[in-house]
Motif scaffolding. Structure first.
Motif, PDB file in Angstrom:
ATOM      1  N   ASP A 190       0.810  -1.221   0.000  1.00  0.00           N
ATOM      2  CA  ASP A 190       0.000   0.000   0.000  1.00  0.00           C
ATOM      3  C   ASP A 190       0.846   1.276   0.000  1.00  0.00           C
ATOM      4  O   ASP A 190       0.311   2.384   0.139  1.00  0.00           O
ATOM      5  N   CYS A 235      -6.134  -3.747   9.903  1.00  0.00           N
ATOM      6  CA  CYS A 235      -6.010  -5.150   9.486  1.00  0.00           C
ATOM      7  C   CYS A 235      -6.899  -6.012  10.364  1.00  0.00           C
ATOM      8  O   CYS A 235      -7.214  -5.654  11.495  1.00  0.00           O
ATOM      9  N   GLU A 244       0.551   0.502   6.253  1.00  0.00           N
ATOM     10  CA  GLU A 244      -0.120  -0.791   6.472  1.00  0.00           C
ATOM     11  C   GLU A 244       0.050  -1.296   7.893  1.00  0.00           C
ATOM     12  O   GLU A 244       1.032  -0.972   8.558  1.00  0.00           O
TER      13      GLU A 244
END
Ligand code: FE2
Length: 541
Positions: free
Chosen positions: A33, A136, A38
């Motif tokens: 990304d 996440c 991330e």
């Protein structure tokens, strides 16, 4: 039934992007990304008992992350929350999919003694490098406490299939082929959580005549940045739909991973009814031993799942899963057991003669007599539901089903992979053939057509995704050679609902991945059959 559209859904991709979405190799990896940043996370195990410690390995571009844990049951219940957890970017080896990511533990927590068994989603959030949020998702299974549990269901999540398909880090048993895959890495995007509009594999449209097949699930995955394999495996697409249905319908249900079947099979003996759902393709020899022993001793197994296909082996206390089945070379060049080991443990189709343990010996059906329906060029205008042949069976009580009806056509429960048997029709009723290997006394309640091969007189092989490759590899496993003649023997299959007794116990098997779609879509008749099976197997009225 609402009329289905005649057009494929469109997610705004160009023809070239659509091509890449289906045929391209793409997967999640650290750094993907870029300037956004991330977080990635995995745990040291699939499952934990209450009181045990979960080790979380995190890599993050943000120096601090927040963690929220939610139990994903009938309700979504938050059980834990913590912000300001120190994190850092940890390097990832190129071979992480095979060897594991090797990150140091970032955070650990104890599973609460009062956390009920189930699937717990872990959401890690922080601020990205560009100021926008990063996130996440991970999942851990909380196991039940030990002890006999009359009246409770044990659902075994298809974690070996999740792992076989996991795209993260670029190794799986499929197009990112590796014979060894590691549990020590995050899940691909869409394995833990999905938005409700994520397409399932079976089509919710009818292709017009002579259409070039499209694969909406793959186009959507690419268009929205999800794993190419989210439609094939994971908690979000499959297992959670049964778990949530069961709790909402008033059943007490516990959850385990397939590692419990392998390493602590005695867990089954605490239950009267054990359930398998969704896409459940990969099992070890020991997992089958566990289920066979449970049924022999009087246990009841309800399998609402498809694709009981391939033997795997576990290594390194379960952290490595081994499967050479998708090796493009000949068998002997792949799996080392052919050279030096016990060939009954070969990682190939359960129906391979050297294994000597067809899938139907445990669950009544074989994947090699399946396989696909309802998508691509694989019976895309197929039956959608199970054609019913024995409506008087106890499983269909209170449904009002008639001979020749379809069960679950509205919710499209038939597909995307099926388990079947070689069968014949006499006086309008199906029976397993004497060559089928079916257990003694097995009754076929429903049969629909499936196929291993994507072919048709208007279909160019270059326009297909599956083509004949899976049919040929099954032909090779079962008959020794991927010849045209052997392909002919395997390519036409079926999906069935069957029921049989074994030892003191009993098995009910609806051999389709998509049974859970009927529960997700609140198909009253599919829910009724599910309840009939559970109630009988739990000894309820
Ligand atoms: Fe599969």
């Amino acid at each position: 039934m609402t009329k289905l559209p005649n057009e494929y859904p469109d997610f705004g991709l160009t023809p070239q992007q659509r091509q890449f979405a289906v045929r391209g190799r793409y997967y999640e990896m650290p750094g993907m990304d870029g300037d956004h940043g991330e977080i990635w996370c995995y745990s040291d195990r699939f499952s934990y008992r209450p009181g045990e410690t979960v080790l979380l390995q995190v890599t993050s571009t943000a120096p601090r992350v927040a963690l929220e844990i939610v139990r994903d049951g009938a309700d979504e219940t938050r059980v834990f929350e913590k912000s300001g957890i120190d994190a850092r970017w940890q390097d990832t080896p190129a071979e992480c999919g095979v060897e594991g990511s090797g990150w140091e533990t970032t955070f650990e927590f104890k599973v609460g003694a009062d956390w009920p068994s189930g699937g717990y989603r872990l959401k890690l959030t922080a601020e990205g490098k560009d100021g926008r949020p990063i996130c996440c998702q991970h999942i851990v299974i909380v196991l039940p406490k030990a002890g006999r549990k009359p009246g409770r269901i044990l659902q075994v999540a298809a974690t070996s299939t999740w792992l076989a398909y996991n795209t993260w880090g670029g190794a799986n048993h499929y197009d990112l082929y590796s014979p060894i895959v590691s549990t020590q890495r995050p899940w691909g995007r869409g394995f833990v959580v999905l938005p409700s509009q994520a397409p399932r594999v079976p089509l919710e449209m009818v292709p017009p005549p002579k259409t070039v097949p499209r694969y909406p699930q793959l186009e959507w995955a690419y268009a929205t940045g999800h794993s190419k394999k989210y439609p094939a495996a994971g908690w979000a697409s499959y297992d959670r739909h049964f778990f949530r249905f069961a709790e909402r319908a008033g059943y007490a249900v516990d959850l385990a991973s397939q590692h419990e079947l392998h390493f602590s099979p005695e867990i089954l003996l605490d239950y009267d009814c054990v359930v398998f759902v969704g896409h459940d393709e990969y099992w070890t020899w020991e997992m089958r031993d566990a289920v066979d022993a449970f049924v022999d001793l009087g246990g009841h197994v309800a399998r609402f799942a498809g694709n009981f296909g391939t033997q795997i082996r576990l290594e390194d206390e379960g952290r490595r899963q081994v499967c050479y089945n998708k090796d493009t070379r000949d068998k002997a060049a792949g799996d080392p057991v052919y050279g030096s080991g016990d060939v009954s443990r070969a990682t190939t189709s359960w129906e391979a003669p050297e294994i000597g343990r067809p899938g139907c010996k445990t669950f009544g059906l074989n994947s090699s007599n399946g396989c696909y329906a309802g998508w691509g060029g694989l019976a895309p205008r197929g039956v959608r539901g199970f054609p019913i042949y024995r409506p008087d069976h106890w499983a269909f009580a209170d449904t009002g089903l008639y001979y020749g009806d379809l069960l679950g056509a509205e919710s499209h429960i038939f597909g995307y992979e099926l388990d079947g048997l070689d069968y014949e029709i006499r006086n309008g009723l199906p029976y397993p053939t004497t060559m089928s290997g079916a257990p003694e006394g097995l009754e076929i309640l429903a049969v629909g057509m499936g196929t291993f091969v994507e072919e048709g007189r208007h279909l160019r092989p270059e326009d297909t995704w599956v083509g004949d490759s899976d049919g040929r590899s099954t032909a090779e496993s079962v008959f020794g050679e991927a010849s045209d003649a052997n392909l002919e023997k395997v390519k036409r299959g079926s999906g069935m609902i069957v029921n049989f007794k074994r030892g003191q116990g009993e098995v009910f098997h609806a051999g389709t991945c998509e049974w859970v779609a009927g529960l997700l879509r609140h198909d009253a008749m599919v829910e009724c059959v599910t309840r009939n099976v559970l109630n009988r197997y739990l000894g309820r009225k």
